[in-house]
Design a protein around this motif. Structure first.
Motif, mmCIF file in Angstrom:
data_model
loop_
_atom_site.group_PDB
_atom_site.id
_atom_site.type_symbol
_atom_site.label_atom_id
_atom_site.label_comp_id
_atom_site.label_asym_id
_atom_site.label_seq_id
_atom_site.Cartn_x
_atom_site.Cartn_y
_atom_site.Cartn_z
ATOM 1 N N SER A 61 0.659 -1.160 -0.010
ATOM 2 C CA SER A 61 -0.007 -0.008 -0.068
ATOM 3 C C SER A 61 0.746 1.052 -0.219
ATOM 4 N N GLY A 67 2.119 4.885 5.085
ATOM 5 C CA GLY A 67 1.345 5.649 6.015
ATOM 6 C C GLY A 67 0.002 6.278 5.587
ATOM 7 N N THR A 76 -2.242 8.373 1.250
ATOM 8 C CA THR A 76 -3.580 8.169 0.431
ATOM 9 C C THR A 76 -4.520 9.426 1.047
#
Ligand code: ASP
Ligand code: MG
Length: 409
Positions: free
Chosen positions: A41, A44, A47
């Motif tokens: 991903s 932290g 996004t």
């Protein structure tokens, strides 16, 4: 030799040190012949930060969804490049691939793409060259060649779908909790960690708010028959296995979990003419806009004939768009008005054992009644019961219900 897919979430790769630690862990667990795909991903809160950035620039009146995906997909590109560099530093050949390069094909629902197919030839070719393949989670490519994201938490889905398409021997989801709990341990400190849970129960828990896994990823696991091991990045402990059937654990509790979801909004369309085709008109317009409608209640008015109220729930980010659609159709139909309430939450109990166990619903309502919590909307499925309540009472509700079903005595 084994082919494994390991997914590391945003908190596991939040800093350069953590990225190096992930690379070390992957190498420590890898035998010489193993083929390893790592899905990551964005670092932290990247996004969320990108979303704030967009909000500071865009006007929500315009449809920014394509550009939003272009922006959000950059977060995962940062982590795949950095993780590949970390492997190189440790002497391990690795290569980063975007979702598109990894063959993740999606439909064209920007912001909520659904994986239609995976053609992982490039991934296999790189694995055969002895490389670790680091794939960007959360993203795919549309038939038109546009970058698309798969919905919040979508890296889980990328990982499980890749594991399925590659016929991997294992799919491990590394996260900041050490497994699936009977309730959010931050709300219920005595919540118990499960050794195993079935796809169906996990899917229902994820759908009803358990934040650990994106619901779609569990669907993918079920579809491909890939067992999913959810475990902590920061310990060696065994986590929770998600699979078709229980293998060891006794099903001592009829209810497996209590979940809650504050990402809910309630829309009431008041004074709707009671005639065929109305619900169709309303909900097909919402479906066309890709808005998921969850609970739906239609209620009769004792005082007025031929008029009903329609209440339903949606996810909060869809409020603006849903309101526009509902108000427009409401006007066409001559309804009396639309009310949107954001200050609500949904609390649910999940367990396949409730089938054929009457009394579960009564028990749940009893726990809420004892805590003096008012229920606004109720819905049930074969393996779950959900209630919409006031958002500020949600923690209390989860605690009361969990105590009712899981107390040791
Ligand atoms: N980075 C994306 C998100 O925060 C995808 C993910 O973490 O799985 O939702
Ligand atoms: Mg994330």
């Amino acid at each position: 030799m084994a082919l494994v897919v390991k997914k590391f979430g945003g908190s596991s790769v939040a800093t350069p040190e953590k990225i190096l630690a992930v690379a070390q862990r992957v190498l420590a667990e890898k035998s010489l012949e193993d083929k390893v795909v790592v899905v990551v991903s964005a670092m932290g809160d990247t996004t969320d930060d990108l979303i704030s950035l967009a909000n500071a620039v865009m006007d929500p009146v315009y449809n920014n969804s394509r550009e939003m995906d272009m922006l959000l997909a950059t977060g995962e590109q940062i982590s795949i490049a950095l993780l590949s560099m970390a492997f190189a530093r440790l002497g391990q050949p690795a290569i980063s691939l975007t979702g598109m390069q990894a063959g993740v094909q999606s439909n064209t629902a920007y912001g909520k793409g659904r994986i239609l197919d995976i053609t992982p030839e490039r991934v296999l070719a790189e694995l055969n060259k002895g490389k670790i393949v680091v794939v960007a989670g959360f993203q795919g490519v549309t038939p038109d060649g546009d970058i698309i994201t798969l919905g919040r938490g979508g890296s889980d889905t990328s990982a499980v779908a890749l594991a399925g398409a590659l016929r991997a021997d294992a799919c491990e989801i590394f996260t900041d909790v050490d497994g699936i709990y009977s309730a959010d341990p931050r709300v219920v400190p005595t919540a118990r960690k499960m050794k195993e849970i079935t796809y169906n129960e996990m899917l229902e828990m994820a759908r009803l708010g358990a934040g650990v896994m994106q619901p779609r990823s569990v669907e993918m696991g079920k579809f491909y028959g890939v067992p999913i091991h959810v475990r902590s990045t920061f310990t060696q402990n065994e986590g929770t296995f998600i699979r078709e059937e229980y293998t060891v654990e006794e099903k001592e509790f009829i209810i497996r979990g209590v979940t809650h979801d504050t990402n809910v909004a309630k829309i009431a369309v008041l004074g709707v003419p009671d005639r065929p085709g109305i619900a169709y008109k309303l909900f097909s317009a919402l479906a066309e806009a890709n808005i998921d409608v969850d609970m739906i209640v239609q209620s009769v008015r004792s005082t007025q004939k031929n008029i009903i109220d329609m209440v339903f729930t949606i996810a909060q980010p869809d409020i603006v768009q849903a309101r526009q659609i509902v108000e427009k159709i409401g006007e066409e139909l001559g309804t009396m008005g639309v009310q949107v309430e954001e200050n609500v939450a949904k609390v649910s109990v999940v367990g396949a054992g409730m089938l054929g166990n009457p009394g579960i619903a009564a028990n749940m309502f009893g726990a809420l009644a004892d805590a003096e919590i008012n229920i606004e909307v109720i819905s049930t499925s074969e393996i779950s019961i959900s209630c919409v309540i006031k958002a500020e009472q949600v923690n209390e509700a989860v605690q009361a219900i969990h105590a009712r079903f899981f107390s040791a005595s």
